[in-house]
Design a protein around this motif. Structure first.
Motif, PDB file in Angstrom:
ATOM      1  N   GLN A  44     -52.997  89.670 -89.246  1.00 11.69           N
ATOM      2  CA  GLN A  44     -54.051  90.383 -88.525  1.00 11.69           C
ATOM      3  C   GLN A  44     -55.249  89.460 -88.269  1.00 11.69           C
ATOM      4  O   GLN A  44     -55.765  89.389 -87.152  1.00 11.69           O
ATOM      5  N   LYS A  45     -55.640  88.727 -89.307  1.00 14.01           N
ATOM      6  CA  LYS A  45     -56.829  87.876 -89.218  1.00 14.01           C
ATOM      7  C   LYS A  45     -56.681  86.819 -88.121  1.00 14.01           C
ATOM      8  O   LYS A  45     -57.617  86.562 -87.369  1.00 14.01           O
ATOM      9  N   TYR A  46     -55.493  86.208 -88.045  1.00 12.60           N
ATOM     10  CA  TYR A  46     -55.305  85.107 -87.083  1.00 12.60           C
ATOM     11  C   TYR A  46     -54.556  85.538 -85.822  1.00 12.60           C
ATOM     12  O   TYR A  46     -54.265  84.710 -84.969  1.00 12.60           O
ATOM     13  N   ASP A  47     -54.221  86.854 -85.748  1.00 16.72           N
ATOM     14  CA  ASP A  47     -53.454  87.370 -84.608  1.00 16.72           C
ATOM     15  C   ASP A  47     -52.172  86.553 -84.404  1.00 16.72           C
ATOM     16  O   ASP A  47     -51.903  86.024 -83.327  1.00 16.72           O
ATOM     17  N   MET A  48     -51.416  86.426 -85.467  1.00 19.20           N
ATOM     18  CA  MET A  48     -50.180  85.636 -85.445  1.00 19.20           C
ATOM     19  C   MET A  48     -49.017  86.499 -85.928  1.00 19.20           C
ATOM     20  O   MET A  48     -49.220  87.491 -86.632  1.00 19.20           O
ATOM     21  N   GLY A  49     -47.793  86.087 -85.589  1.00 23.01           N
ATOM     22  CA  GLY A  49     -46.593  86.729 -86.135  1.00 23.01           C
ATOM     23  C   GLY A  49     -46.295  86.172 -87.531  1.00 23.01           C
ATOM     24  O   GLY A  49     -46.917  85.199 -87.963  1.00 23.01           O
ATOM     25  N   ARG A  50     -45.318  86.799 -88.199  1.00 20.09           N
ATOM     26  CA  ARG A  50     -44.990  86.427 -89.578  1.00 20.09           C
ATOM     27  C   ARG A  50     -44.598  84.947 -89.709  1.00 20.09           C
ATOM     28  O   ARG A  50     -45.127  84.225 -90.560  1.00 20.09           O
ATOM     29  N   GLU A  51     -43.668  84.499 -88.834  1.00 24.30           N
ATOM     30  CA  GLU A  51     -43.190  83.112 -88.954  1.00 24.30           C
ATOM     31  C   GLU A  51     -44.308  82.105 -88.702  1.00 24.30           C
ATOM     32  O   GLU A  51     -44.393  81.072 -89.352  1.00 24.30           O
ATOM     33  N   GLU A  52     -45.181  82.464 -87.735  1.00 25.53           N
ATOM     34  CA  GLU A  52     -46.303  81.573 -87.409  1.00 25.53           C
ATOM     35  C   GLU A  52     -47.277  81.485 -88.589  1.00 25.53           C
ATOM     36  O   GLU A  52     -47.799  80.405 -88.901  1.00 25.53           O
ATOM     37  N   VAL A  53     -47.507  82.619 -89.256  1.00 25.74           N
ATOM     38  CA  VAL A  53     -48.394  82.623 -90.437  1.00 25.74           C
ATOM     39  C   VAL A  53     -47.797  81.740 -91.533  1.00 25.74           C
ATOM     40  O   VAL A  53     -48.492  80.935 -92.165  1.00 25.74           O
ATOM     41  N   ILE A  54     -46.471  81.881 -91.741  1.00 25.50           N
ATOM     42  CA  ILE A  54     -45.823  81.092 -92.794  1.00 25.50           C
ATOM     43  C   ILE A  54     -45.970  79.601 -92.497  1.00 25.50           C
ATOM     44  O   ILE A  54     -46.388  78.824 -93.360  1.00 25.50           O
ATOM     45  N   GLU A  55     -45.678  79.221 -91.243  1.00 25.41           N
ATOM     46  CA  GLU A  55     -45.678  77.790 -90.908  1.00 25.41           C
ATOM     47  C   GLU A  55     -47.088  77.215 -90.782  1.00 25.41           C
ATOM     48  O   GLU A  55     -47.399  76.158 -91.337  1.00 25.41           O
ATOM     49  N   LYS A  56     -47.959  77.956 -90.076  1.00 27.55           N
ATOM     50  CA  LYS A  56     -49.261  77.362 -89.716  1.00 27.55           C
ATOM     51  C   LYS A  56     -50.364  77.652 -90.733  1.00 27.55           C
ATOM     52  O   LYS A  56     -51.354  76.932 -90.775  1.00 27.55           O
ATOM     53  N   VAL A  57     -50.210  78.730 -91.523  1.00 25.95           N
ATOM     54  CA  VAL A  57     -51.280  79.053 -92.474  1.00 25.95           C
ATOM     55  C   VAL A  57     -50.811  78.772 -93.909  1.00 25.95           C
ATOM     56  O   VAL A  57     -51.362  77.920 -94.588  1.00 25.95           O
ATOM     57  N   LEU A  58     -49.736  79.471 -94.329  1.00 32.98           N
ATOM     58  CA  LEU A  58     -49.326  79.330 -95.733  1.00 32.98           C
ATOM     59  C   LEU A  58     -48.877  77.903 -96.033  1.00 32.98           C
ATOM     60  O   LEU A  58     -49.304  77.289 -97.014  1.00 32.98           O
ATOM     61  N   LEU A  59     -47.983  77.388 -95.192  1.00 32.39           N
ATOM     62  CA  LEU A  59     -47.416  76.067 -95.492  1.00 32.39           C
ATOM     63  C   LEU A  59     -48.179  74.937 -94.803  1.00 32.39           C
ATOM     64  O   LEU A  59     -47.731  73.794 -94.807  1.00 32.39           O
TER      65      LEU A  59
END
Ligand code: NAD
Length: 260
Positions: free
Chosen positions: A202-217
């Motif tokens: 929600q915060k970054y307006d991203m999908g799940r995979e994008e959050v995993i790749e670009k934020v978490l990892l």
């Protein structure tokens, strides 16, 4: 690699009905240790988990309810265990907010569960280890015990604190056959991390995979999650003779995060 060399030892793993704690408990059981599982709940599922682990690994496994946010519960857990050759301080929670918006009760809970609990369990367990003539204290810290991220003030403070406690425990036991070390995982896909994904999407307006790749990892150069089995095997290694001179230090299992 270390087939059942922990037979006759008892391991207490806090916060072990899920995630990393369960992974560590399984690997210690596979190496032959009797295990005490723990969380703050007391459900049929919790006890069934203990039965499954016991049957799978042919060791004794008990589930003991104790709330790691309470010092007296932490000490009671160790007393009720009756023996504690291996103590794994794993229970932990997360809360994410900027400092001015960080609720004081969340700060207190994160510090209590992620840091103070390890002080109480260690205080109760060291006399037992000394009596038994052998012991291992393994604190599950984090890459956030060595580096920081914004919006995780309580978590980063608690994890840096537990790295400090690890050093002091290592020094206070240095002349004895007892060691204390902290494992510092990078991101591991457990319920604790799953719970951060929806807000981040929600915060970054991203999908799940994008959050995993670009934020978490983002800060994990391997671009892979560490696994609970890898962390469990690191704990098993710390219980081995090969690790007898490793004490008061940290072992990173973070895909290169803290090398950046
Ligand atoms: P998780 O949410 O899957 O597991 C946390 C465990 O702690 C659960 O068993 C939960 O029941 C227990 N717990 C929570 N509050 C408790 C309380 N008051 N009393 C007793 N038990 C309680 O999370 P996880 O990812 O497996 O995290 C385990 C540890 O690993 C934590 O200390 C966490 O900070 C650390 N860690 C996790 C990651 C990650 O990416 N998942 C990375 C670095 C460090």
């Amino acid at each position: 690699m270390f087939e059942r060399f922990l037979q006759g030892k008892t391991a207490v793993v806090t916060g072990s009905n899920s995630g990393i704690g369960l992974g560590v408990a399984e690997r210690l059981a596979r190496a032959g240790a009797d295990v005490i599982l723990n969380s703050f709940t007391d459900s049929d599922d919790d006890h069934a988990l203990a039965e499954r682990l016991a049957a799978e690994h042919d060791v004794a496994v008990r589930y003991l309810q104790a709330d790691m946010s309470r010092g007296d519960d932490c000490r009671r857990l160790i007393e009720q265990a009756g023996a504690c050759d291996i103590l794994v301080n794993n229970a932990g929670i997360q809360h994410v907010a900027a400092i001015p918006d960080f609720p004081a009760e969340k700060w207190d809970a994160v510090i209590a569960i992620n840091l103070s609990s390890a002080f109480h369990t260690t205080a109760a367990a060291l006399p037992m280890m000394r009596k038994a003539g052998w012991g291992r204290v393994i604190n599950i810290a984090s890459a956030h015990g060595l580096t920081a991220s914004p919006y995780k003030s309580a978590y980063v403070a608690a994890k840096h604190g537990i790295v400090g406690l690890t050093k002091v425990t290592g020094l206070e036991t240095a002349r004895e056959p007892i060691t204390c070390n902290a494992i510092c995982p990078g991101y591991v896909l457990t319920p604790l991390v799953e719970a951060q994904i929806p807000d981040t999407m929600q915060k970054y307006d991203m999908g799940r995979e994008e959050v995993i790749e670009k934020v978490l990892l983002e800060r994990q150069p391997s671009k892979e999650f560490a696994t609970t089995d890898q962390l469990g095997d690191t704990a098993v290694f710390l219980c081995s003779d090969a690790a007898a001179q490793i004490t008061g230090t940290t072992i990173s299992v973070d895909g290169g995060w803290t090398a950046l």
